[in-house]
Design an enzyme around this catalytic site. Structure first.
Site, PDB file in Angstrom:
ATOM      1  N   TRP A   1      37.881  40.666  39.045  1.00 46.03           N
ATOM      2  CA  TRP A   1      38.818  39.536  38.907  1.00 46.03           C
ATOM      3  C   TRP A   1      38.461  38.777  37.633  1.00 46.03           C
ATOM      4  O   TRP A   1      37.280  38.551  37.349  1.00 46.03           O
ATOM      5  CB  TRP A   1      38.678  38.573  40.089  1.00 46.03           C
ATOM      6  CG  TRP A   1      39.707  38.771  41.168  1.00 46.03           C
ATOM      7  CD1 TRP A   1      39.733  39.796  42.060  1.00 46.03           C
ATOM      8  CD2 TRP A   1      40.824  37.929  41.468  1.00 46.03           C
ATOM      9  NE1 TRP A   1      40.792  39.652  42.910  1.00 46.03           N
ATOM     10  CE2 TRP A   1      41.482  38.512  42.568  1.00 46.03           C
ATOM     11  CE3 TRP A   1      41.324  36.750  40.930  1.00 46.03           C
ATOM     12  CZ2 TRP A   1      42.618  37.955  43.148  1.00 46.03           C
ATOM     13  CZ3 TRP A   1      42.457  36.184  41.494  1.00 46.03           C
ATOM     14  CH2 TRP A   1      43.100  36.785  42.587  1.00 46.03           C
TER      15      TRP A   1
ATOM     16  N   SER B   1      34.637  38.370  43.073  1.00 45.13           N
ATOM     17  CA  SER B   1      33.341  37.684  43.186  1.00 45.13           C
ATOM     18  C   SER B   1      32.819  37.701  44.620  1.00 45.13           C
ATOM     19  O   SER B   1      31.604  37.709  44.841  1.00 45.13           O
ATOM     20  CB  SER B   1      33.477  36.244  42.684  1.00 45.13           C
ATOM     21  OG  SER B   1      33.662  36.250  41.286  1.00 45.13           O
ATOM     22  N   PHE B   2      33.734  37.677  45.591  1.00 49.68           N
ATOM     23  CA  PHE B   2      33.293  37.690  46.986  1.00 49.68           C
ATOM     24  C   PHE B   2      32.438  38.925  47.276  1.00 49.68           C
ATOM     25  O   PHE B   2      31.529  38.875  48.118  1.00 49.68           O
ATOM     26  CB  PHE B   2      34.506  37.656  47.931  1.00 49.68           C
ATOM     27  CG  PHE B   2      34.134  37.484  49.371  1.00 49.68           C
ATOM     28  CD1 PHE B   2      33.826  36.230  49.872  1.00 49.68           C
ATOM     29  CD2 PHE B   2      34.060  38.577  50.226  1.00 49.68           C
ATOM     30  CE1 PHE B   2      33.451  36.067  51.199  1.00 49.68           C
ATOM     31  CE2 PHE B   2      33.691  38.434  51.547  1.00 49.68           C
ATOM     32  CZ  PHE B   2      33.387  37.166  52.041  1.00 49.68           C
ATOM     33  N   GLU B   3      32.694  40.011  46.572  1.00 48.08           N
ATOM     34  CA  GLU B   3      31.982  41.266  46.812  1.00 48.08           C
ATOM     35  C   GLU B   3      30.682  41.365  46.009  1.00 48.08           C
ATOM     36  O   GLU B   3      29.942  42.360  46.136  1.00 48.08           O
ATOM     37  CB  GLU B   3      32.879  42.473  46.468  1.00 48.08           C
ATOM     38  CG  GLU B   3      34.005  42.717  47.451  1.00 48.08           C
ATOM     39  CD  GLU B   3      35.148  41.727  47.346  1.00 48.08           C
ATOM     40  OE1 GLU B   3      35.506  41.330  46.222  1.00 48.08           O
ATOM     41  OE2 GLU B   3      35.670  41.302  48.412  1.00 48.08           O
TER      42      GLU B   3
ATOM     43  N   VAL C   1      35.244  32.407  38.967  1.00 44.18           N
ATOM     44  CA  VAL C   1      36.133  31.908  40.010  1.00 44.18           C
ATOM     45  C   VAL C   1      36.862  30.687  39.457  1.00 44.18           C
ATOM     46  O   VAL C   1      36.229  29.718  39.017  1.00 44.18           O
ATOM     47  CB  VAL C   1      35.360  31.548  41.292  1.00 44.18           C
ATOM     48  CG1 VAL C   1      36.345  31.322  42.437  1.00 44.18           C
ATOM     49  CG2 VAL C   1      34.374  32.643  41.669  1.00 44.18           C
TER      50      VAL C   1
ATOM     51  N   THR D   1      44.797  26.755  46.596  1.00 40.67           N
ATOM     52  CA  THR D   1      44.310  26.848  47.974  1.00 40.67           C
ATOM     53  C   THR D   1      42.786  26.651  48.001  1.00 40.67           C
ATOM     54  O   THR D   1      42.144  26.665  46.957  1.00 40.67           O
ATOM     55  CB  THR D   1      44.631  28.249  48.560  1.00 40.67           C
ATOM     56  OG1 THR D   1      43.826  29.206  47.875  1.00 40.67           O
ATOM     57  CG2 THR D   1      46.093  28.584  48.394  1.00 40.67           C
TER      58      THR D   1
ATOM     59  N   HIS E   1      40.644  28.655  48.655  1.00 41.85           N
ATOM     60  CA  HIS E   1      39.978  29.935  48.402  1.00 41.85           C
ATOM     61  C   HIS E   1      38.769  29.763  47.485  1.00 41.85           C
ATOM     62  O   HIS E   1      37.702  30.339  47.717  1.00 41.85           O
ATOM     63  CB  HIS E   1      40.990  30.880  47.726  1.00 41.85           C
ATOM     64  CG  HIS E   1      40.879  32.288  48.186  1.00 41.85           C
ATOM     65  ND1 HIS E   1      41.729  32.831  49.094  1.00 41.85           N
ATOM     66  CD2 HIS E   1      40.005  33.262  47.871  1.00 41.85           C
ATOM     67  CE1 HIS E   1      41.401  34.090  49.332  1.00 41.85           C
ATOM     68  NE2 HIS E   1      40.350  34.367  48.594  1.00 41.85           N
TER      69      HIS E   1
ATOM     70  N   PHE F   1      22.321  34.182  39.162  1.00 45.36           N
ATOM     71  CA  PHE F   1      23.675  33.675  39.409  1.00 45.36           C
ATOM     72  C   PHE F   1      24.431  33.525  38.082  1.00 45.36           C
ATOM     73  O   PHE F   1      24.342  32.498  37.419  1.00 45.36           O
ATOM     74  CB  PHE F   1      23.535  32.315  40.118  1.00 45.36           C
ATOM     75  CG  PHE F   1      24.792  31.743  40.685  1.00 45.36           C
ATOM     76  CD1 PHE F   1      25.270  32.157  41.915  1.00 45.36           C
ATOM     77  CD2 PHE F   1      25.494  30.754  40.011  1.00 45.36           C
ATOM     78  CE1 PHE F   1      26.418  31.605  42.460  1.00 45.36           C
ATOM     79  CE2 PHE F   1      26.638  30.185  40.552  1.00 45.36           C
ATOM     80  CZ  PHE F   1      27.107  30.619  41.778  1.00 45.36           C
TER      81      PHE F   1
ATOM     82  N   ARG G   1      33.080  28.852  28.175  1.00 47.60           N
ATOM     83  CA  ARG G   1      31.730  29.197  28.628  1.00 47.60           C
ATOM     84  C   ARG G   1      31.464  30.702  28.594  1.00 47.60           C
ATOM     85  O   ARG G   1      30.484  31.188  29.133  1.00 47.60           O
ATOM     86  CB  ARG G   1      31.532  28.661  30.066  1.00 47.60           C
ATOM     87  CG  ARG G   1      31.490  27.139  30.105  1.00 47.60           C
ATOM     88  CD  ARG G   1      31.878  26.571  31.448  1.00 47.60           C
ATOM     89  NE  ARG G   1      31.804  25.114  31.463  1.00 47.60           N
ATOM     90  CZ  ARG G   1      32.745  24.304  30.960  1.00 47.60           C
ATOM     91  NH1 ARG G   1      33.846  24.820  30.401  1.00 47.60           N
ATOM     92  NH2 ARG G   1      32.596  22.994  30.995  1.00 47.60           N
TER      93      ARG G   1
END
Ligand code: DLZ
Length: 159
Positions: free
Chosen positions: A31, A65-67, A90, A95, A97, A122, A136
């Site tokens: 993503w 990113s969730f994965e 992200v 929403t 999310h 991270f 960034r």
């Protein structure tokens, strides 16, 4: 400290140990790939600048990113690496999310750090707009990939 007060690419090179013996894993979310490609480039260039050989930089991809947490765990289980960087971006939407994904990744990376004898770094941008992300990712506030690579080297050799 707010990122706007710090350039993410600025560091003292003398504070970074020689990394020529290290292997570093990087897990990248697909993503916002345009941003993540720049973060990855910053990370890889910085690792190589401090001696990490190209063959010792292992890069894997996950859908979002969730994965990243799962991707990092699989890398820890299957590769002989000294540190693992997760890279993702992200961007706040309409929403909740955003909040769930950011919390999940920060919790997941913390869990990995507590579960393995291996540092997980991270390298996640959590921003309100695409412009803030680009700022960034090699823009006016430097590159978070550079910061993540420096951190990975320092933590891989931490004792
Ligand atoms: C679904 C989603 C959304 C809305 N936004 C982002 C984002 O800004 N950055 C990112 O890396 N991933 C996003 N995703 C995808 C999730 O991370 C995940 O891949 C899906 O919810 C499937 O689990």
């Amino acid at each position: 400290m707010a990122t706007s007060l710090k350039n993410l690419s600025e560091y003292n090179p003398d504070s970074v140990p020689n990394a020529s013996e290290l292997s570093i894993g990087i897990v990248v979310a697909e993503w916002n790939m345009d941003v993540n490609t720049k973060l990855l480039q910053g990370a890889v260039e910085t690792l190589q600048k401090h001696g990490v050989l190209e063959k010792n930089i292992i890069i894997n991809y996950v859908p979002g990113s969730f994965e990243l947490t799962y991707g990092a765990r699989v890398m820890a289980e299957n590769y002989d690496v000294d540190a693992i960087i997760v890279i993702g971006t992200v961007i706040q939407g309409e929403t909740p999310h955003f909040t769930y994904i950011c919390q999940s990744v920060s919790y997941g990376v913390t869990e990995l750090n507590l579960s393995y004898d291996l540092p997980f770094i991270f390298g996640l941008l959590t921003v309100n707009t695409k412009e803030q992300a680009m700022d960034r990712a090699g823009g006016k506030y430097g590159n978070k990939g550079v910061e993540a690579a420096v951190t990975a080297i320092k933590m891989a050799l931490y004792n």
